[in-house]
Structures are given as C-alpha cells and as structure tokens.
Scaffold this motif. Structure first.
Motif, PDB file in Angstrom:
ATOM      1  N   ASP A 192       0.843  -1.192   0.000  1.00 49.58           N
ATOM      2  CA  ASP A 192       0.000   0.000   0.000  1.00 49.58           C
ATOM      3  C   ASP A 192       0.880   1.244   0.000  1.00 49.58           C
ATOM      4  O   ASP A 192       1.995   1.243   0.533  1.00 49.58           O
ATOM      5  N   PHE A 193       0.350   2.307  -0.586  1.00 50.51           N
ATOM      6  CA  PHE A 193       1.029   3.603  -0.561  1.00 50.51           C
ATOM      7  C   PHE A 193       0.598   4.458   0.636  1.00 50.51           C
ATOM      8  O   PHE A 193       1.393   5.244   1.143  1.00 50.51           O
ATOM      9  N   LEU A 194      -0.659   4.348   1.061  1.00 46.22           N
ATOM     10  CA  LEU A 194      -1.234   5.352   1.948  1.00 46.22           C
ATOM     11  C   LEU A 194      -1.332   4.933   3.410  1.00 46.22           C
ATOM     12  O   LEU A 194      -1.174   5.775   4.289  1.00 46.22           O
ATOM     13  N   ALA A 195      -1.666   3.685   3.696  1.00 50.05           N
ATOM     14  CA  ALA A 195      -1.886   3.177   5.056  1.00 50.05           C
ATOM     15  C   ALA A 195      -3.260   3.628   5.567  1.00 50.05           C
ATOM     16  O   ALA A 195      -3.856   4.577   5.059  1.00 50.05           O
ATOM     17  N   PRO A 196      -3.786   2.940   6.604  1.00 49.61           N
ATOM     18  CA  PRO A 196      -5.177   3.158   7.019  1.00 49.61           C
ATOM     19  C   PRO A 196      -5.544   4.596   7.354  1.00 49.61           C
ATOM     20  O   PRO A 196      -6.615   5.072   6.974  1.00 49.61           O
ATOM     21  N   GLU A 197      -4.677   5.316   8.084  1.00 45.85           N
ATOM     22  CA  GLU A 197      -5.049   6.665   8.511  1.00 45.85           C
ATOM     23  C   GLU A 197      -5.292   7.596   7.329  1.00 45.85           C
ATOM     24  O   GLU A 197      -6.255   8.366   7.320  1.00 45.85           O
ATOM     25  N   GLN A 198      -4.428   7.504   6.311  1.00 46.50           N
ATOM     26  CA  GLN A 198      -4.606   8.384   5.159  1.00 46.50           C
ATOM     27  C   GLN A 198      -5.800   7.965   4.316  1.00 46.50           C
ATOM     28  O   GLN A 198      -6.504   8.828   3.765  1.00 46.50           O
ATOM     29  N   TRP A 199      -6.059   6.665   4.213  1.00 47.63           N
ATOM     30  CA  TRP A 199      -7.246   6.213   3.493  1.00 47.63           C
ATOM     31  C   TRP A 199      -8.509   6.752   4.165  1.00 47.63           C
ATOM     32  O   TRP A 199      -9.432   7.221   3.491  1.00 47.63           O
ATOM     33  N   GLN A 200      -8.563   6.672   5.490  1.00 48.09           N
ATOM     34  CA  GLN A 200      -9.736   7.164   6.215  1.00 48.09           C
ATOM     35  C   GLN A 200      -9.901   8.664   6.028  1.00 48.09           C
ATOM     36  O   GLN A 200     -11.020   9.164   5.811  1.00 48.09           O
ATOM     37  N   TRP A 201      -8.779   9.388   6.114  1.00 52.02           N
ATOM     38  CA  TRP A 201      -8.832  10.839   5.903  1.00 52.02           C
ATOM     39  C   TRP A 201      -9.316  11.165   4.500  1.00 52.02           C
ATOM     40  O   TRP A 201     -10.158  12.063   4.308  1.00 52.02           O
ATOM     41  N   LEU A 202      -8.801  10.461   3.494  1.00 56.16           N
ATOM     42  CA  LEU A 202      -9.172  10.739   2.109  1.00 56.16           C
ATOM     43  C   LEU A 202     -10.652  10.452   1.891  1.00 56.16           C
ATOM     44  O   LEU A 202     -11.358  11.257   1.251  1.00 56.16           O
ATOM     45  N   ASN A 203     -11.140   9.348   2.379  1.00 59.14           N
ATOM     46  CA  ASN A 203     -12.545   9.014   2.217  1.00 59.14           C
ATOM     47  C   ASN A 203     -13.436  10.065   2.876  1.00 59.14           C
ATOM     48  O   ASN A 203     -14.427  10.522   2.284  1.00 59.14           O
ATOM     49  N   ARG A 204     -13.060  10.488   4.071  1.00 55.71           N
ATOM     50  CA  ARG A 204     -13.842  11.510   4.774  1.00 55.71           C
ATOM     51  C   ARG A 204     -13.785  12.843   4.037  1.00 55.71           C
ATOM     52  O   ARG A 204     -14.804  13.555   3.918  1.00 55.71           O
ATOM     53  N   THR A 205     -12.599  13.207   3.525  1.00 57.61           N
ATOM     54  CA  THR A 205     -12.439  14.466   2.802  1.00 57.61           C
ATOM     55  C   THR A 205     -13.328  14.510   1.567  1.00 57.61           C
ATOM     56  O   THR A 205     -13.999  15.515   1.290  1.00 57.61           O
ATOM     57  N   LEU A 206     -13.348  13.426   0.803  1.00 58.34           N
ATOM     58  CA  LEU A 206     -14.173  13.378  -0.406  1.00 58.34           C
ATOM     59  C   LEU A 206     -15.660  13.296  -0.070  1.00 58.34           C
ATOM     60  O   LEU A 206     -16.497  13.898  -0.751  1.00 58.34           O
ATOM     61  N   GLU A 207     -15.974  12.568   0.987  1.00 63.66           N
ATOM     62  CA  GLU A 207     -17.370  12.424   1.390  1.00 63.66           C
ATOM     63  C   GLU A 207     -17.971  13.757   1.815  1.00 63.66           C
ATOM     64  O   GLU A 207     -19.140  14.055   1.527  1.00 63.66           O
ATOM     65  N   GLU A 208     -17.173  14.583   2.482  1.00 59.21           N
ATOM     66  CA  GLU A 208     -17.664  15.851   2.996  1.00 59.21           C
ATOM     67  C   GLU A 208     -17.472  17.015   2.021  1.00 59.21           C
ATOM     68  O   GLU A 208     -17.891  18.137   2.307  1.00 59.21           O
ATOM     69  N   SER A 209     -16.886  16.747   0.882  1.00 58.64           N
ATOM     70  CA  SER A 209     -16.550  17.827  -0.044  1.00 58.64           C
ATOM     71  C   SER A 209     -17.786  18.482  -0.645  1.00 58.64           C
ATOM     72  O   SER A 209     -18.753  17.819  -1.016  1.00 58.64           O
ATOM     73  N   THR A 210     -17.725  19.808  -0.745  1.00 60.34           N
ATOM     74  CA  THR A 210     -18.753  20.582  -1.432  1.00 60.34           C
ATOM     75  C   THR A 210     -18.203  21.202  -2.720  1.00 60.34           C
ATOM     76  O   THR A 210     -18.830  22.084  -3.299  1.00 60.34           O
ATOM     77  N   ALA A 211     -17.036  20.731  -3.149  1.00 59.12           N
ATOM     78  CA  ALA A 211     -16.354  21.326  -4.295  1.00 59.12           C
ATOM     79  C   ALA A 211     -17.035  20.967  -5.611  1.00 59.12           C
ATOM     80  O   ALA A 211     -17.689  19.928  -5.745  1.00 59.12           O
ATOM     81  N   ASP A 212     -16.846  21.829  -6.588  1.00 58.96           N
ATOM     82  CA  ASP A 212     -17.314  21.576  -7.950  1.00 58.96           C
ATOM     83  C   ASP A 212     -16.248  20.858  -8.769  1.00 58.96           C
ATOM     84  O   ASP A 212     -16.563  20.129  -9.709  1.00 58.96           O
ATOM     85  N   VAL A 213     -15.000  21.098  -8.428  1.00 59.53           N
ATOM     86  CA  VAL A 213     -13.865  20.484  -9.116  1.00 59.53           C
ATOM     87  C   VAL A 213     -12.895  19.971  -8.064  1.00 59.53           C
ATOM     88  O   VAL A 213     -12.670  20.627  -7.038  1.00 59.53           O
ATOM     89  N   HIS A 214     -12.323  18.795  -8.315  1.00 60.19           N
ATOM     90  CA  HIS A 214     -11.347  18.208  -7.402  1.00 60.19           C
ATOM     91  C   HIS A 214     -10.023  18.011  -8.141  1.00 60.19           C
ATOM     92  O   HIS A 214      -9.998  17.418  -9.228  1.00 60.19           O
ATOM     93  N   LEU A 215      -8.946  18.503  -7.543  1.00 65.01           N
ATOM     94  CA  LEU A 215      -7.599  18.254  -8.048  1.00 65.01           C
ATOM     95  C   LEU A 215      -6.918  17.290  -7.087  1.00 65.01           C
ATOM     96  O   LEU A 215      -6.615  17.656  -5.953  1.00 65.01           O
ATOM     97  N   ILE A 216      -6.691  16.062  -7.528  1.00 65.42           N
ATOM     98  CA  ILE A 216      -6.028  15.056  -6.706  1.00 65.42           C
ATOM     99  C   ILE A 216      -4.559  15.038  -7.107  1.00 65.42           C
ATOM    100  O   ILE A 216      -4.220  14.672  -8.236  1.00 65.42           O
ATOM    101  N   ILE A 217      -3.685  15.463  -6.199  1.00 61.68           N
ATOM    102  CA  ILE A 217      -2.261  15.551  -6.494  1.00 61.68           C
ATOM    103  C   ILE A 217      -1.576  14.291  -5.995  1.00 61.68           C
ATOM    104  O   ILE A 217      -1.415  14.079  -4.799  1.00 61.68           O
ATOM    105  N   SER A 218      -1.195  13.449  -6.924  1.00 65.04           N
ATOM    106  CA  SER A 218      -0.454  12.226  -6.634  1.00 65.04           C
ATOM    107  C   SER A 218       0.936  12.366  -7.234  1.00 65.04           C
ATOM    108  O   SER A 218       1.077  12.715  -8.407  1.00 65.04           O
ATOM    109  N   SER A 219       1.954  12.072  -6.446  1.00 68.03           N
ATOM    110  CA  SER A 219       3.324  12.224  -6.947  1.00 68.03           C
ATOM    111  C   SER A 219       3.721  11.100  -7.889  1.00 68.03           C
ATOM    112  O   SER A 219       4.795  11.162  -8.501  1.00 68.03           O
ATOM    113  N   LEU A 220       2.872  10.080  -8.019  1.00 69.52           N
ATOM    114  CA  LEU A 220       3.107   8.991  -8.973  1.00 69.52           C
ATOM    115  C   LEU A 220       1.920   8.879  -9.916  1.00 69.52           C
ATOM    116  O   LEU A 220       0.796   9.233  -9.555  1.00 69.52           O
ATOM    117  N   GLN A 221       2.180   8.348 -11.110  1.00 69.12           N
ATOM    118  CA  GLN A 221       1.129   8.189 -12.100  1.00 69.12           C
ATOM    119  C   GLN A 221       0.071   7.208 -11.588  1.00 69.12           C
ATOM    120  O   GLN A 221       0.395   6.130 -11.108  1.00 69.12           O
TER     121      GLN A 221
END
Length: 253
Positions: A192-221
């Motif tokens: 895994d790249f992220l580990a449980p804490e970051q996965w939980q944070w990411l899921n919560r961040t996207l779930e609560e998002s009110t954005a119209d556009v999302h830029l996901i910055i990944s340092s790898l393709q």
C-alpha cells in the motif's frame, strides 16, 4: 496556509478575483536546487493564481555512482534531515525562486521520494520525522498546523474562486496525497502507498466535499495502466483499484 519561508503567509482569500474567474493554477515537480532554474520567470509570466509543488521539490538523496542510461546502474544513498535542510536553504536562496516568492503567489505542496530523502522511498527510511519537519519548514507551514502532528504531509484545501462575487460553481478542492511516509517496500504482498489513517482521511475528505472540481495531487502516475519503468500506482495494484473505486464512489470530477 503560509508562503514558503522566509516570506510571510499569503491569505487564500486573495485567490478570489474581482471577476470571480479562475485564471491559472500551475503545478510542477522534479526541481534540482543545485541547478539554474530559469523556468520561474516563465511561470511568473503566466500570472498564476496558485502554485502547487507536486513532489521532488529538491533532490535530497545522495547519488552513489548512479548512471541511468543506457542501463541503470549504481544506487542512491538516503539523505539526512540536515542534508535536506541545506538543499532547502539553497533553493530558498536561488535568485529566480526568490523572485517567484516575492510575487506572493499562494502555494500548496506535497513531496515525493527525492525530497522525502530516499530514492523510491518508503516507511523504512530512518529519518521520516526529521524529513517531514524540514519539508514543512521549507513551505512555511504554520507551527500549529495539523500536518505537523500527523504521520505524513497529506492535506487538502478548499478554494472558492467565486466567493468575491457570490458566483456558484467555482469551488476547487485540492487534495495532496503523501505516497512516501507510510508506503510499503515494493516486494510487500498486498502493498500500500497510503496506510489506514490516510485512506480514512481521504474518504472523509471526499465524502464531505462541497467542491465543484477536485484536483487530486499524486506524486506517482495513477492512470497509467502498466509498469513501464520506475514507479507508478500499478506497482501496488490493489491500492490503485481502491483509489479508483473511491473516486468513482464519491463521483469525483
């Protein structure tokens, strides 16, 4: 968010222009602090409203006979936090970069392996905490920022480019992932790249998002479907599928 040291922070309210329109969000990576950097002048000419460091903001691991072509040879030695800080200081003294900083362009940043301090770096790198502190100091992260209390530099920022004129449909959520601090070594089964804490944070961040556009910055393709050379998300296929499913589940656009 504060601007990179030694300059003071630039409030993100400045991103909301008087006409409510987004001009430009620029991003880049793979920057050698020891080299000339003429691109900053060209970046400034594009009048960016936001700059995003995407990783490898310096090359802090140490070359030990590395030869990439025609056949990769040699190896990289991990760089210490002191070595990283010296390179960050060199970057901050670069005249073209200082000119860029003086223009007060708001900035967001994540890292990759070379500014993390270890080529293809992972959780076995012995100076993770010291490296994280050096990185956050470089970008001027506030001393009370949650990023200084967590394991890893992942974060997100919601920017409403239409706030000044009460225009809808202009919210952008920038999500910066950390693919290094908790990354498994590549031969790890079900790695895994992220580990449980970051996965939980990411899921919560996207779930609560009110954005119209999302830029996901990944340092790898991420979307590259096969391993050609070097690193990408395909190296951990289960993690890649998990991220793609999460983006689809939250209808990320």
């Amino acid at each position: 968010l504060q601007q990179a040291a030694p300059r003071p922070g630039i409030p993100f309210e400045m991103l909301s222009g008087t006409d409510g329109a987004v001009s430009r969000i620029l991003f880049g990576s793979c920057n050698l602090a020891q080299a000339e950097q003429p691109l900053w002048k060209h970046i400034l000419r594009r009048h960016p409203d936001l700059w995003i460091w995407g990783g490898d903001n310096i090359y802090g691991d140490i070359y030990a006979g590395v030869k990439l072509f025609p056949i990769p040879q040699g190896k990289f030695e991990p760089g210490s936090p002191e070595h990283l800080r010296n390179l960050y200081a060199m970057q901050l003294q670069n005249p073209d970069y200082r000119q860029f900083l003086n223009a007060s362009v708001p900035m967001l940043a994540t890292w990759d392996d070379h500014d993390f301090g270890m080529n293809d770096g992972d959780r076995t790198y012995p100076w993770r905490d010291g490296s994280q502190a050096a990185f956050l100091d470089f970008i001027g992260e506030p001393v009370d920022s949650p990023r200084r209390q967590q394991q890893g530099v992942y974060t997100s920022k919601l920017i409403d480019f239409g706030a000044a004129d009460n225009l809808p449909g202009r919210k952008v959520l920038v999500v910066l992932l950390d693919l290094r601090y908790r990354k498994d070594p590549y031969k790890t089964p079900h790695g895994d790249f992220l580990a449980p804490e970051q996965w939980q944070w990411l899921n919560r961040t996207l779930e609560e998002s009110t954005a119209d556009v999302h830029l996901i910055i990944s340092s790898l393709q991420l979307l590259q479907g096969r391993t050609v050379a070097g690193e990408n998300w395909v190296r951990f296929p289960e993690a890649r599928q998990r991220l793609l499913r999460m983006l689809a589940q939250h209808n990320v656009s």
